[in-house]
Write a protein that holds these residues in place. Structure first.
Motif, PDB file in Angstrom:
ATOM      1  N   THR A 115       3.323  -0.833  12.820  1.00 27.83           N
ATOM      2  CA  THR A 115       1.730  -2.207  12.891  1.00 27.83           C
ATOM      3  C   THR A 115       1.186  -2.814  11.940  1.00 27.83           C
ATOM      4  OG1 THR A 115       1.222  -0.315  14.545  1.00 27.83           O
ATOM      5  CG2 THR A 115      -0.140  -1.739  13.971  1.00 27.83           C
ATOM      6  N   THR A 137      16.540   3.618  12.351  1.00 29.76           N
ATOM      7  CA  THR A 137      15.408   2.370  13.064  1.00 29.76           C
ATOM      8  C   THR A 137      14.067   2.645  13.085  1.00 29.76           C
ATOM      9  OG1 THR A 137      17.194   1.462  14.929  1.00 29.76           O
ATOM     10  CG2 THR A 137      14.807   0.729  14.666  1.00 29.76           C
ATOM     11  N   THR A 141       9.602  -3.552  13.359  1.00 33.25           N
ATOM     12  CA  THR A 141      11.159  -3.001  13.867  1.00 33.25           C
ATOM     13  C   THR A 141      11.432  -3.160  12.478  1.00 33.25           C
ATOM     14  OG1 THR A 141      11.155  -2.824  16.072  1.00 33.25           O
ATOM     15  CG2 THR A 141      12.704  -2.057  14.392  1.00 33.25           C
ATOM     16  N   ALA A 199      13.439  -6.509   9.019  1.00 32.38           N
ATOM     17  CA  ALA A 199      12.609  -6.575   9.851  1.00 32.38           C
ATOM     18  C   ALA A 199      12.655  -7.377  10.440  1.00 32.38           C
ATOM     19  CB  ALA A 199      11.607  -6.341   8.962  1.00 32.38           C
ATOM     20  N   THR A 200      12.155  -7.042  12.313  1.00 34.38           N
ATOM     21  CA  THR A 200      11.856  -8.380  13.128  1.00 34.38           C
ATOM     22  C   THR A 200      10.630  -7.788  13.562  1.00 34.38           C
ATOM     23  OG1 THR A 200      13.244  -6.897  14.483  1.00 34.38           O
ATOM     24  CG2 THR A 200      14.445  -8.517  13.700  1.00 34.38           C
ATOM     25  N   ALA A 201      10.488  -8.163  14.099  1.00 37.42           N
ATOM     26  CA  ALA A 201       8.778  -8.609  14.810  1.00 37.42           C
ATOM     27  C   ALA A 201       7.692  -9.710  15.945  1.00 37.42           C
ATOM     28  CB  ALA A 201       6.945  -8.249  13.937  1.00 37.42           C
ATOM     29  N   ASP A 248      14.980  -1.677  10.488  1.00 30.58           N
ATOM     30  CA  ASP A 248      16.738  -1.949  10.723  1.00 30.58           C
ATOM     31  C   ASP A 248      17.321  -0.860   9.093  1.00 30.58           C
ATOM     32  OD1 ASP A 248      17.082  -1.286  13.641  1.00 30.58           O
ATOM     33  OD2 ASP A 248      16.765  -3.691  13.320  1.00 30.58           O
ATOM     34  N   LYS A 289       4.453  -5.310  16.614  1.00 26.42           N
ATOM     35  CA  LYS A 289       5.469  -4.208  16.420  1.00 26.42           C
ATOM     36  C   LYS A 289       6.209  -4.764  15.543  1.00 26.42           C
ATOM     37  CE  LYS A 289       8.118  -0.965  18.425  1.00 26.42           C
ATOM     38  NZ  LYS A 289       8.667  -0.598  20.085  1.00 26.42           N
ATOM     39  N   THR A 320       9.591   2.318  13.170  1.00 28.05           N
ATOM     40  CA  THR A 320       8.391   0.910  13.643  1.00 28.05           C
ATOM     41  C   THR A 320       7.224   1.133  12.513  1.00 28.05           C
ATOM     42  OG1 THR A 320       7.476   2.411  15.527  1.00 28.05           O
ATOM     43  CG2 THR A 320       9.374   0.008  15.870  1.00 28.05           C
TER      44      THR A 320
END
Length: 276
Positions: A161, A157, A123, A73-75, A125, A121, A159
């Protein structure tokens, strides 16, 4: 492979406000961007405060039999870590496998920057192996442990919140408001605090004693610092230790003023001391 040995172990030592799991409502799964092996059940993750760090979860539902599930995860504004036994990714709680229509969750260790606000947000993967039809026996209660993980690779992928709620009210909350000590035995007591905002550095605590009560602080200092750090972590309890010698007091309950001073502010509270 389990992403956590047990969730309680992954959350050990954490008392953050939002380390509880996200509740699972009636299923309204988010559509996957590419492959359709897993669906994110709850597209809104647990709310966090600016400067907070803690474990949260993301709940998934399999649309086909999958194994070797790996999620990263990235944000923006977030630093995301994973359970120690998976390291560079997170996997499902029960195993890294999931039968079609079953649900499980992944755990994330999230740190929110002090200046973050609004909603982040996130994301995800996701990668996995899709099992051939019929390989998983759905009536087997141990099916997740018995997949032979072979088949075509899948990835997608997705997404979500993560709301970042601004801190309101007091910058620090005194969690310990009452203690009991023996009159004939000097003892150390712990006074716990919880920060609601980041940056409360040089946090020092003093207690004003009534006549007959002797107070001491660690290291023979004039105030007590926190056990874990010089600043309390956001939404996580830490404590200051104070030694009470109540041999000069009669049995009863006494109201003691408590003051916490930190960079840029302070807190004034009260401690009910019961002497037995």
């Amino acid at each position: 492979m389990r992403s956590v040995s047990r969730l309680a172990a992954a959350l050990a030592g954490t008392t953050a406000l939002t380390t509880a799991l996200v509740a699972v409502p009636a299923l309204g799964a988010q559509a996957a961007a590419e492959d359709d092996g897993l669906q994110l059940v709850v597209p809104t993750l647990a709310s966090m405060l600016p400067g907070q760090q803690g474990w949260i979860s993301a709940v998934w539902k399999a649309t086909t039999d999958v194994c070797d599930v790996k999620v990263t995860a990235t944000a923006p504004g977030l630093t995301i870590g994973y359970p120690a036994n998976t390291g560079s990714y997170t996997s499902l709680y029960e195993a890294d496998k999931l039968a079609a229509d079953a649900m499980d969750f992944t755990a994330l260790n999230v740190s929110v920057s002090a200046g973050a606000s609004g909603a982040a947000k996130v994301t995800f993967d996701v990668s996995y192996t899709r099992l051939p039809p019929g390989q998983a026996k759905k009536d087997d209660p141990s099916v997740a442990e018995k997949f032979d993980c072979k088949g075509p690779k899948g990835n997608q992928t997705v997404t979500a919140t993560l709301p970042i709620a601004p801190a309101t009210g007091a910058a620090v909350v005194q969690k310990t408001t009452a203690v009991t000590v023996a009159r004939d035995t000097p003892s150390w007591v712990r006074i716990a605090f919880e920060a609601r905002r980041p940056g409360l550095r040089d946090f020092r605590v003093t207690v004003a004693p009534p006549a007959g009560l002797e107070i001491a602080y660690p290291g023979e200092k004039t105030s007590a610092g926190l056990y874990d750090d010089v600043a309390p972590a956001v939404a996580r309890e830490d404590y200051a230790a104070v030694r009470f010698d109540a041999s000069g007091l009669a049995a009863g309950t006494y109201r003691l003023p408590v003051h916490a001073a930190y960079t840029g502010g302070g807190h004034t509270g009260e401690l009910a001391l019961t002497v037995e």
